[in-house]
Design an enzyme around this catalytic site. Structure first.
Site, PDB file in Angstrom:
ATOM      1  N   LEU A 125       7.292   0.196  -9.443  1.00 61.59           N
ATOM      2  CA  LEU A 125       5.926   0.721  -9.351  1.00 61.59           C
ATOM      3  C   LEU A 125       5.744   1.467  -8.018  1.00 61.59           C
ATOM      4  O   LEU A 125       5.323   2.621  -7.993  1.00 61.59           O
ATOM      5  CB  LEU A 125       4.931  -0.449  -9.451  1.00 61.59           C
ATOM      6  CG  LEU A 125       3.465  -0.135  -9.177  1.00 61.59           C
ATOM      7  CD1 LEU A 125       2.911   0.830 -10.230  1.00 61.59           C
ATOM      8  CD2 LEU A 125       2.622  -1.423  -9.182  1.00 61.59           C
ATOM      9  N   GLU A 127       6.059   3.564  -4.610  1.00 57.78           N
ATOM     10  CA  GLU A 127       6.716   4.843  -4.292  1.00 57.78           C
ATOM     11  C   GLU A 127       6.744   5.042  -2.780  1.00 57.78           C
ATOM     12  O   GLU A 127       6.006   4.362  -2.053  1.00 57.78           O
ATOM     13  CB  GLU A 127       5.947   5.989  -4.975  1.00 57.78           C
ATOM     14  CG  GLU A 127       5.912   5.800  -6.484  1.00 57.78           C
ATOM     15  CD  GLU A 127       5.209   6.923  -7.229  1.00 57.78           C
ATOM     16  OE1 GLU A 127       4.569   7.773  -6.575  1.00 57.78           O
ATOM     17  OE2 GLU A 127       5.299   6.932  -8.468  1.00 57.78           O
ATOM     18  N   GLY A 131       1.716   2.702  -2.147  1.00 58.81           N
ATOM     19  CA  GLY A 131       1.966   1.265  -2.238  1.00 58.81           C
ATOM     20  C   GLY A 131       0.768   0.554  -2.841  1.00 58.81           C
ATOM     21  O   GLY A 131       0.639   0.439  -4.061  1.00 58.81           O
ATOM     22  N   SER A 132      -0.160   0.134  -1.975  1.00 53.14           N
ATOM     23  CA  SER A 132      -1.319  -0.638  -2.444  1.00 53.14           C
ATOM     24  C   SER A 132      -2.180   0.136  -3.442  1.00 53.14           C
ATOM     25  O   SER A 132      -2.715  -0.431  -4.388  1.00 53.14           O
ATOM     26  CB  SER A 132      -2.185  -1.044  -1.251  1.00 53.14           C
ATOM     27  OG  SER A 132      -1.425  -1.794  -0.336  1.00 53.14           O
ATOM     28  N   GLY A 341      14.413 -23.197  21.357  1.00 50.74           N
ATOM     29  CA  GLY A 341      15.356 -22.076  21.450  1.00 50.74           C
ATOM     30  C   GLY A 341      16.378 -22.043  20.321  1.00 50.74           C
ATOM     31  O   GLY A 341      16.764 -20.973  19.849  1.00 50.74           O
ATOM     32  N   GLU A 364       3.789  -7.899  -3.783  1.00 49.03           N
ATOM     33  CA  GLU A 364       2.938  -8.239  -4.934  1.00 49.03           C
ATOM     34  C   GLU A 364       1.467  -8.352  -4.520  1.00 49.03           C
ATOM     35  O   GLU A 364       0.763  -9.280  -4.885  1.00 49.03           O
ATOM     36  CB  GLU A 364       3.459  -9.500  -5.643  1.00 49.03           C
ATOM     37  CG  GLU A 364       4.853  -9.250  -6.207  1.00 49.03           C
ATOM     38  CD  GLU A 364       5.325 -10.259  -7.242  1.00 49.03           C
ATOM     39  OE1 GLU A 364       4.472 -10.813  -7.950  1.00 49.03           O
ATOM     40  OE2 GLU A 364       6.526 -10.457  -7.340  1.00 49.03           O
ATOM     41  N   THR A 366      -0.759  -7.067  -0.872  1.00 53.38           N
ATOM     42  CA  THR A 366      -0.887  -7.574   0.503  1.00 53.38           C
ATOM     43  C   THR A 366      -2.095  -8.515   0.579  1.00 53.38           C
ATOM     44  O   THR A 366      -2.952  -8.536  -0.317  1.00 53.38           O
ATOM     45  CB  THR A 366      -1.108  -6.414   1.499  1.00 53.38           C
ATOM     46  OG1 THR A 366      -2.362  -5.791   1.175  1.00 53.38           O
ATOM     47  CG2 THR A 366       0.007  -5.380   1.435  1.00 53.38           C
ATOM     48  N   GLU A 368      -4.615  -8.209   2.396  1.00 51.06           N
ATOM     49  CA  GLU A 368      -5.857  -7.408   2.428  1.00 51.06           C
ATOM     50  C   GLU A 368      -6.282  -7.049   0.994  1.00 51.06           C
ATOM     51  O   GLU A 368      -7.466  -7.141   0.642  1.00 51.06           O
ATOM     52  CB  GLU A 368      -5.637  -6.128   3.249  1.00 51.06           C
ATOM     53  CG  GLU A 368      -5.444  -6.353   4.742  1.00 51.06           C
ATOM     54  CD  GLU A 368      -4.073  -6.942   5.112  1.00 51.06           C
ATOM     55  OE1 GLU A 368      -3.136  -6.870   4.296  1.00 51.06           O
ATOM     56  OE2 GLU A 368      -3.974  -7.503   6.219  1.00 51.06           O
TER      57      GLU A 368
HETATM   58  C1  FAD Z   1      11.334  -6.630   0.156  1.00 47.77           C
HETATM   59  C2  FAD Z   1      10.365  -5.913  -0.744  1.00 47.77           C
HETATM   60  C3  FAD Z   1      10.559  -5.969  -2.115  1.00 47.77           C
HETATM   61  C4  FAD Z   1       9.700  -5.258  -2.974  1.00 47.77           C
HETATM   62  N1  FAD Z   1       9.947  -5.242  -4.321  1.00 47.77           N
HETATM   63  C5  FAD Z   1       9.238  -4.403  -5.102  1.00 47.77           C
HETATM   64  C6  FAD Z   1       9.591  -4.216  -6.476  1.00 47.77           C
HETATM   65  O1  FAD Z   1      10.533  -4.839  -6.988  1.00 47.77           O
HETATM   66  N2  FAD Z   1       8.868  -3.306  -7.216  1.00 47.77           N
HETATM   67  C7  FAD Z   1       7.836  -2.599  -6.687  1.00 47.77           C
HETATM   68  O2  FAD Z   1       7.247  -1.795  -7.393  1.00 47.77           O
HETATM   69  N3  FAD Z   1       7.455  -2.783  -5.391  1.00 47.77           N
HETATM   70  C8  FAD Z   1       8.138  -3.643  -4.596  1.00 47.77           C
HETATM   71  N4  FAD Z   1       7.790  -3.805  -3.271  1.00 47.77           N
HETATM   72  C9  FAD Z   1       6.641  -3.062  -2.754  1.00 47.77           C
HETATM   73  C10 FAD Z   1       5.481  -3.948  -2.332  1.00 47.77           C
HETATM   74  O3  FAD Z   1       4.821  -4.455  -3.446  1.00 47.77           O
HETATM   75  C11 FAD Z   1       4.611  -3.090  -1.409  1.00 47.77           C
HETATM   76  O4  FAD Z   1       5.279  -3.062  -0.164  1.00 47.77           O
HETATM   77  C12 FAD Z   1       3.194  -3.584  -1.270  1.00 47.77           C
HETATM   78  O5  FAD Z   1       2.505  -3.408  -2.463  1.00 47.77           O
HETATM   79  C13 FAD Z   1       2.433  -2.876  -0.144  1.00 47.77           C
HETATM   80  O6  FAD Z   1       2.565  -1.487  -0.247  1.00 47.77           O
HETATM   81  P1  FAD Z   1       3.025  -0.649   1.048  1.00 47.77           P
HETATM   82  O7  FAD Z   1       4.215  -1.331   1.612  1.00 47.77           O
HETATM   83  O8  FAD Z   1       3.168   0.765   0.639  1.00 47.77           O
HETATM   84  O9  FAD Z   1       1.870  -0.809   2.081  1.00 47.77           O
HETATM   85  P2  FAD Z   1       0.527   0.095   2.194  1.00 47.77           P
HETATM   86  O10 FAD Z   1      -0.181   0.118   0.893  1.00 47.77           O
HETATM   87  O11 FAD Z   1       0.864   1.386   2.826  1.00 47.77           O
HETATM   88  O12 FAD Z   1      -0.327  -0.784   3.195  1.00 47.77           O
HETATM   89  C14 FAD Z   1      -0.072  -0.822   4.603  1.00 47.77           C
HETATM   90  C15 FAD Z   1      -1.122  -1.736   5.224  1.00 47.77           C
HETATM   91  O13 FAD Z   1      -2.439  -1.213   4.967  1.00 47.77           O
HETATM   92  C16 FAD Z   1      -3.225  -2.191   4.311  1.00 47.77           C
HETATM   93  N5  FAD Z   1      -4.130  -1.547   3.370  1.00 47.77           N
HETATM   94  C17 FAD Z   1      -3.820  -0.664   2.372  1.00 47.77           C
HETATM   95  N6  FAD Z   1      -4.917  -0.311   1.715  1.00 47.77           N
HETATM   96  C18 FAD Z   1      -5.961  -1.001   2.266  1.00 47.77           C
HETATM   97  C19 FAD Z   1      -7.366  -1.073   2.015  1.00 47.77           C
HETATM   98  N7  FAD Z   1      -7.942  -0.400   1.024  1.00 47.77           N
HETATM   99  N8  FAD Z   1      -8.115  -1.892   2.799  1.00 47.77           N
HETATM  100  C20 FAD Z   1      -7.540  -2.599   3.795  1.00 47.77           C
HETATM  101  N9  FAD Z   1      -6.219  -2.578   4.085  1.00 47.77           N
HETATM  102  C21 FAD Z   1      -5.441  -1.785   3.330  1.00 47.77           C
HETATM  103  C22 FAD Z   1      -2.237  -3.099   3.608  1.00 47.77           C
HETATM  104  O14 FAD Z   1      -2.804  -4.367   3.315  1.00 47.77           O
HETATM  105  C23 FAD Z   1      -1.127  -3.139   4.632  1.00 47.77           C
HETATM  106  O15 FAD Z   1      -1.440  -4.083   5.601  1.00 47.77           O
HETATM  107  C24 FAD Z   1       8.607  -4.528  -2.422  1.00 47.77           C
HETATM  108  C25 FAD Z   1       8.417  -4.505  -1.042  1.00 47.77           C
HETATM  109  C26 FAD Z   1       9.283  -5.171  -0.205  1.00 47.77           C
HETATM  110  C27 FAD Z   1       9.057  -5.084   1.281  1.00 47.77           C
END
Ligand code: FAD
Length: 380
Positions: A125, A127, A131-132, A341, A364, A366, A368
């Site tokens: 899902l 890209e 993300g969120s 340590g 899955e 964050t 927030e």
């Molecule tokens: C090890 C790992 C495995 C993963 N596995 C998968 C997978 O198998 N399939 C898949 O599809 N994804 C996967 N993910 C993606 C994961 O679900 C995303 O990293 C997550 O959804 C957050 O998206 P982002 O990292 O782009 O953060 P962003 O969305 O860019 O967010 C960055 C920060 O901003 C905050 N933020 C964003 N929007 C808001 C808002 N409206 N209000 C307040 N705060 C906000 C967030 O809470 C976060 O603190 C994986 C990620 C990791 C690190």
């Protein structure tokens, strides 16, 4: 005595702990060191019905309820959250949309072999730039006759580098935002589907994570999950909701591992002529950790049971994910502090629990985003 579990669930917990300690624990060191998932585990767990426990027995699962799945997940995470991460994508995000919304053809071709551990699944899902705000994905699927042509890339995909198929979210109509999204099953070897790179991570190193790229990737219409264009976002939401309950068990498993390590260290480490566990401040830390873990576990079971009863648990699923992942950070911090340590040295296991568990407030949804979902469900 654990009054929250039935006799059957207690027996299951014992059997799973023994399986995990015998069959999974010996694989952890090499898997973490080499940053590779021990692939043979998929078949081994599949043969025993442990891989995808919630699916019906006739499909190769164990016909288990959500509470039983949580028991399994906690035990796996108590030993290795990374390996559990790969297994959980297989039993959840990569297969649940096919199980719940897929055609018989997709089930025969992908779901049943996945339950048996013969095919490995991934769920794509996220890209590079989305993300969120998942409704804004840019990956496009354009229909041409009996095919869709998919273009786009997916980031942070668990099992991506080792998958035989990926359930990929793409937009068939960007003007409809969330309503224009569908899920497609894309098989490894399909021209245009490549694993661009494997990503190195801070923790959960035994789960393999990668970036997937789709360039004019031609996928049959029959590989679209669901009978019509659109409707994929609701499928994603349902699938993610179920995973959030299981997430409570993931957090509980890692917290339990950290607690056990800290408890043991506190008995062994002597300072000022006494084991450090005799100092009140450390006794209180351990007492507080044990209390928090008990609440995490009970709360997870409660929401899992509500889900088993068929209740709508959108709010509760977010609450359990948020509460358990944030509480886990407190437990990990205290467990690390008790180790002093030595805890910061790679030779003690607490560092792995600490690195692995840090991820849990991020994936899955964050913390927030879960606050936002809960507030929305409360009508605020
Ligand atoms: C090890 C790992 C495995 C993963 N596995 C998968 C997978 O198998 N399939 C898949 O599809 N994804 C996967 N993910 C993606 C994961 O679900 C995303 O990293 C997550 O959804 C957050 O998206 P982002 O990292 O782009 O953060 P962003 O969305 O860019 O967010 C960055 C920060 O901003 C905050 N933020 C964003 N929007 C808001 C808002 N409206 N209000 C307040 N705060 C906000 C967030 O809470 C976060 O603190 C994986 C990620 C990791 C690190």
């Amino acid at each position: 005595m654990d009054l929250e579990l039935t006799e059957e669930q207690r027996i299951f917990k014992k059997a799973v702990r023994s399986f995990v300690e015998k069959e999974v624990a010996p694989l952890v060191e090499e898997a973490e060191e080499k940053e590779t998932f021990p692939i043979s585990l998929f078949r081994k767990m599949g043969e025993l019905g442990y891989l995808c426990v919630r699916y019906p027995v006739e499909m190769g699962g164990a016909g288990a309820d959500k509470v039983t799945e949580c028991i399994l997940v906690e035990e796996l995470c108590r030993v290795c959250a990374g390996i559990a991460g790969g297994v959980l994508v297989q039993s959840g995000l990569a297969t649940e949309p096919i199980y719940r919304f897929g055609s018989e053809e997709l089930k025969e071709r992908f779901l049943y072999p996945a339950i048996r551990g013969e095919k490995i699944g991934a769920f794509a899902l996220t890209e590079p730039d989305v993300g969120s705000d998942a409704a804004s994905i840019r990956t496009r699927a354009v229909r041409e006759g009996q095919y869709y042509i998919i273009n786009g890339s997916k980031m942070f995909i668990t099992n991506g580098p080792i998958c035989d198929f990926a359930v990929v979210a793409a937009s068939v109509d960007p003007s409809r935002k969330a309503h224009g999204i569908n899920l497609f099953v894309v098989e490894k070897g399909t021209p245009g589907f490549t694993v661009a790179r494997k990503l190195r991570k801070v923790g959960n190193c035994s789960a393999e994570t990668g970036e997937l790229v789709f360039e004019d990737c031609k996928v049959p219409v029959s590989h679209r999950i669901g009978p019509r264009e659109g409707g994929g976002f609701a499928q994603i939401r349902e699938t993610l909701m179920s995973g959030r309950i299981t997430y409570g068990a993931r957090c509980t498993g890692v917290a339990q591992a950290a607690y056990e390590a800290a408890f043991q260290y506190a008995q062994q480490r002597v300072q000022f002529g006494k084991p450090i566990g005799k100092f009140q401040v450390n006794r209180f830390k351990l007492a507080s950790m044990a209390m928090k873990i008990d609440i995490m576990r009970s709360y997870t079971y409660r929401v899992a049971r509500l889900s088993d009863m068929g209740a709508r648990v959108m709010k509760e699923a977010s609450m359990v994910k948020l509460f358990c992942s944030e509480t886990l950070q407190e437990v990990l911090s205290q467990a690390m502090q008790i180790h002093g340590g030595y805890g910061y040295m790679m030779e003690y296991p607490i560092q792995r629990f600490w690195r692995d568990g840090r991820l849990f407030t991020i994936t899955e949804g964050t913390s927030e985003i879960h606050h936002m979902i809960i507030a929305q469900e409360l009508g605020i």
